[in-house]
Write an enzyme that holds these catalytic residues in place. Structure first.
Site, PDB file in Angstrom:
ATOM      1  N   ASP A  76       0.680  -1.133   0.073  1.00 42.09           N
ATOM      2  CA  ASP A  76      -0.049   0.199  -0.005  1.00 42.09           C
ATOM      3  C   ASP A  76       0.949   1.423   0.137  1.00 42.09           C
ATOM      4  O   ASP A  76       0.358   2.352  -0.415  1.00 42.09           O
ATOM      5  CB  ASP A  76      -0.769  -0.014   1.074  1.00 42.09           C
ATOM      6  CG  ASP A  76      -2.256  -1.179   1.044  1.00 42.09           C
ATOM      7  OD1 ASP A  76      -2.321  -1.434  -0.083  1.00 42.09           O
ATOM      8  OD2 ASP A  76      -2.771  -1.342   2.110  1.00 42.09           O
ATOM      9  N   GLY A  77       2.066   1.170   0.554  1.00 39.66           N
ATOM     10  CA  GLY A  77       2.910   2.319   0.555  1.00 39.66           C
ATOM     11  C   GLY A  77       3.576   2.816  -0.743  1.00 39.66           C
ATOM     12  O   GLY A  77       3.297   3.992  -1.264  1.00 39.66           O
ATOM     13  N   ASN A 149      -5.063   9.183   1.715  1.00 37.98           N
ATOM     14  CA  ASN A 149      -5.252   8.248   2.880  1.00 37.98           C
ATOM     15  C   ASN A 149      -5.679   9.648   3.878  1.00 37.98           C
ATOM     16  O   ASN A 149      -6.804   9.682   4.457  1.00 37.98           O
ATOM     17  CB  ASN A 149      -4.213   7.430   3.412  1.00 37.98           C
ATOM     18  CG  ASN A 149      -4.559   6.063   3.012  1.00 37.98           C
ATOM     19  OD1 ASN A 149      -5.302   5.813   2.284  1.00 37.98           O
ATOM     20  ND2 ASN A 149      -3.606   5.213   3.250  1.00 37.98           N
ATOM     21  N   GLU A 150      -4.673  10.340   4.240  1.00 40.98           N
ATOM     22  CA  GLU A 150      -4.947  11.075   5.544  1.00 40.98           C
ATOM     23  C   GLU A 150      -3.827  12.127   5.775  1.00 40.98           C
ATOM     24  O   GLU A 150      -2.647  12.138   5.105  1.00 40.98           O
ATOM     25  CB  GLU A 150      -4.840  10.235   6.880  1.00 40.98           C
ATOM     26  CG  GLU A 150      -3.389   9.897   7.339  1.00 40.98           C
ATOM     27  CD  GLU A 150      -2.947   8.568   6.640  1.00 40.98           C
ATOM     28  OE1 GLU A 150      -1.781   8.610   6.350  1.00 40.98           O
ATOM     29  OE2 GLU A 150      -3.765   7.491   6.697  1.00 40.98           O
ATOM     30  N   THR A 190      -9.213   2.751   6.693  1.00 39.98           N
ATOM     31  CA  THR A 190      -8.722   1.495   7.196  1.00 39.98           C
ATOM     32  C   THR A 190      -7.285   1.797   7.185  1.00 39.98           C
ATOM     33  O   THR A 190      -6.526   0.549   7.429  1.00 39.98           O
ATOM     34  CB  THR A 190      -9.065   0.504   5.977  1.00 39.98           C
ATOM     35  OG1 THR A 190      -8.830   0.987   4.820  1.00 39.98           O
ATOM     36  CG2 THR A 190     -10.819   0.366   5.886  1.00 39.98           C
ATOM     37  N   TYR A 192      -4.121   4.369   9.096  1.00 35.36           N
ATOM     38  CA  TYR A 192      -3.605   4.966  10.584  1.00 35.36           C
ATOM     39  C   TYR A 192      -4.835   5.208  11.440  1.00 35.36           C
ATOM     40  O   TYR A 192      -4.806   4.772  12.529  1.00 35.36           O
ATOM     41  CB  TYR A 192      -2.683   6.127  10.028  1.00 35.36           C
ATOM     42  CG  TYR A 192      -2.028   6.825  11.377  1.00 35.36           C
ATOM     43  CD1 TYR A 192      -1.892   6.157  12.457  1.00 35.36           C
ATOM     44  CD2 TYR A 192      -1.507   7.912  11.060  1.00 35.36           C
ATOM     45  CE1 TYR A 192      -1.159   6.604  13.777  1.00 35.36           C
ATOM     46  CE2 TYR A 192      -0.551   8.770  12.208  1.00 35.36           C
ATOM     47  CZ  TYR A 192      -0.792   7.828  13.558  1.00 35.36           C
ATOM     48  OH  TYR A 192      -0.029   8.467  14.561  1.00 35.36           O
ATOM     49  N   LEU A 194      -7.522   3.916  11.474  1.00 34.02           N
ATOM     50  CA  LEU A 194      -8.324   2.486  12.067  1.00 34.02           C
ATOM     51  C   LEU A 194      -7.641   2.238  13.178  1.00 34.02           C
ATOM     52  O   LEU A 194      -8.048   1.776  14.220  1.00 34.02           O
ATOM     53  CB  LEU A 194      -8.329   1.496  11.241  1.00 34.02           C
ATOM     54  CG  LEU A 194      -9.103   0.282  11.407  1.00 34.02           C
ATOM     55  CD1 LEU A 194     -10.364   0.308  11.970  1.00 34.02           C
ATOM     56  CD2 LEU A 194      -8.750  -0.718  10.465  1.00 34.02           C
ATOM     57  N   SER A 195      -6.403   2.307  13.033  1.00 30.16           N
ATOM     58  CA  SER A 195      -5.347   2.022  14.423  1.00 30.16           C
ATOM     59  C   SER A 195      -5.533   2.507  15.496  1.00 30.16           C
ATOM     60  O   SER A 195      -4.839   2.054  16.265  1.00 30.16           O
ATOM     61  CB  SER A 195      -3.885   1.801  13.810  1.00 30.16           C
ATOM     62  OG  SER A 195      -3.180   3.432  13.652  1.00 30.16           O
ATOM     63  N   ALA A 214      -4.193   9.211  20.907  1.00 27.80           N
ATOM     64  CA  ALA A 214      -4.068   9.331  22.283  1.00 27.80           C
ATOM     65  C   ALA A 214      -4.181  10.555  22.874  1.00 27.80           C
ATOM     66  O   ALA A 214      -3.778  11.304  23.724  1.00 27.80           O
ATOM     67  CB  ALA A 214      -2.743   9.109  22.617  1.00 27.80           C
TER      68      ALA A 214
END
Length: 297
Positions: A76-77, A149-150, A190, A192, A194-195, A214
């Site tokens: 994916d990268g 993605n983000e 789906t 970063y 999602l994690s 966090a």
């Protein structure tokens, strides 16, 4: 006579075990009378390190190339890097997965010949994916300001948590006290996001997510917004700088910088099998709802 297809090839340069698949790729392109264009670092890797004798091809040395399809060979990268190189060209991307998960690169290495045959015979469909655009109040920073993605603002490794003020279309939302904040597309839901507990969004849902990393607060939860809104982020930190990660590409910013994130004026087009199911991918690759006590039929 149909014009020959120009196929731009981008690949992972850290996986020498895939020489057989590479040979099948070029053999199939030759069989379909396609014109291969190979990204220069990948060409050097194939010829110098893998010692593969390649057919005659054009080299891609910058982003001023033209092609009918972009083939991404990697995980994916690599797919995200290919999307960055394609940019606004509207060239559809065909992802051959040579990595582990392969959520974006959806075609398997074992089926590379069948996949390419399906493309050349017009059997694949195209999915349009939204992209985020980032603007900086302090002028342009180095790098590509678009994300499939983000976009994430993150604290530096050696700093305490940061304060992130969020305004939506000019209206104050809240100030997050956290290690960071992710603004993600449905494609990135789906990844970063999602994690760290963000929701999964189905393709085409026309949303963006706000997911804190966090957060220091029990009331902080992920938020989903329509993708036609403008999101402004103002960051403060004790050491007066922070990181901006755009699809994993990080750059340091001073905390006088304000980020504005909005939907980009173009989309990334991803080639899919017509029978491909996002829900099936969730179950098979992310083991969605998996329970060892239950046998599904």
């Amino acid at each position: 006579m149909e014009k020959a297809k120009r196929c731009a090839i981008f690949g992972n340069t850290y996986q020498p075990k895939n020489s057989t698949a590479v040979l099948k790729l070029f053999d199939t392109l030759v069989r379909h009378d396609a014109i291969p264009l190979v990204d220069h670092p990948f060409f050097d890797f194939l010829s110098s390190e893998m010692h593969i004798s390649l057919p005659e091809c054009e080299l891609i040395t910058d982003d001023a190339f033209q092609a009918d399809v972009a083939i991404s060979m990697g995980g994916d990268g690599t797919f995200l890097t290919t999307a960055m190189r394609v940019g606004e060209k509207q060239i559809p991307i065909l992802g051959i997965n040579t990595g582990r998960l392969g959520f974006l690169a959806g075609f398997s290495l074992e089926d590379i010949v069948q996949t390419l045959d399906s493309y050349f015979t017009g059997l694949l469909c195209c999915e349009a994916c939204s992209v985020l655009q980032v603007e900086y109040s302090d002028g342009e920073l180095p790098g590509y300001p678009f994300a499939l993605n983000e976009v994430a603002v993150l604290k530096r490794d050696d700093s305490s948590m940061i304060s992130i003020r969020v305004d939506i279309d000019g209206e104050f939302l809240t100030t997050y006290q956290a290690d960071g904040l992710i603004v993600n597309t449905p494609t990135g839901s789906t990844g970063y996001a999602l994690s760290v507990g963000g929701p999964v969004m189905l393709p085409g849902s026309q949303n963006v997510g706000l997911v804190a990393v966090a957060p220091h607060g029990l009331t902080v939860r992920p938020l989903t917004l329509p993708d036609n809104l403008e999101i402004s982020l103002t960051v403060k930190s004790r050491n007066h700088n922070f990181l901006v990660a755009i699809d994993g590409r990080s750059v340091a910013c001073q905390d006088t910088t304000r980020l504005t994130i909005r939907k980009a004026p173009y989309q990334v087009h991803v080639l899919k099998h017509p029978d491909a199911s996002f829900l099936h991918t969730l179950r098979s690759k992310l083991f969605w709802g998996s329970d060892a006590r239950v046998v599904e039929h």
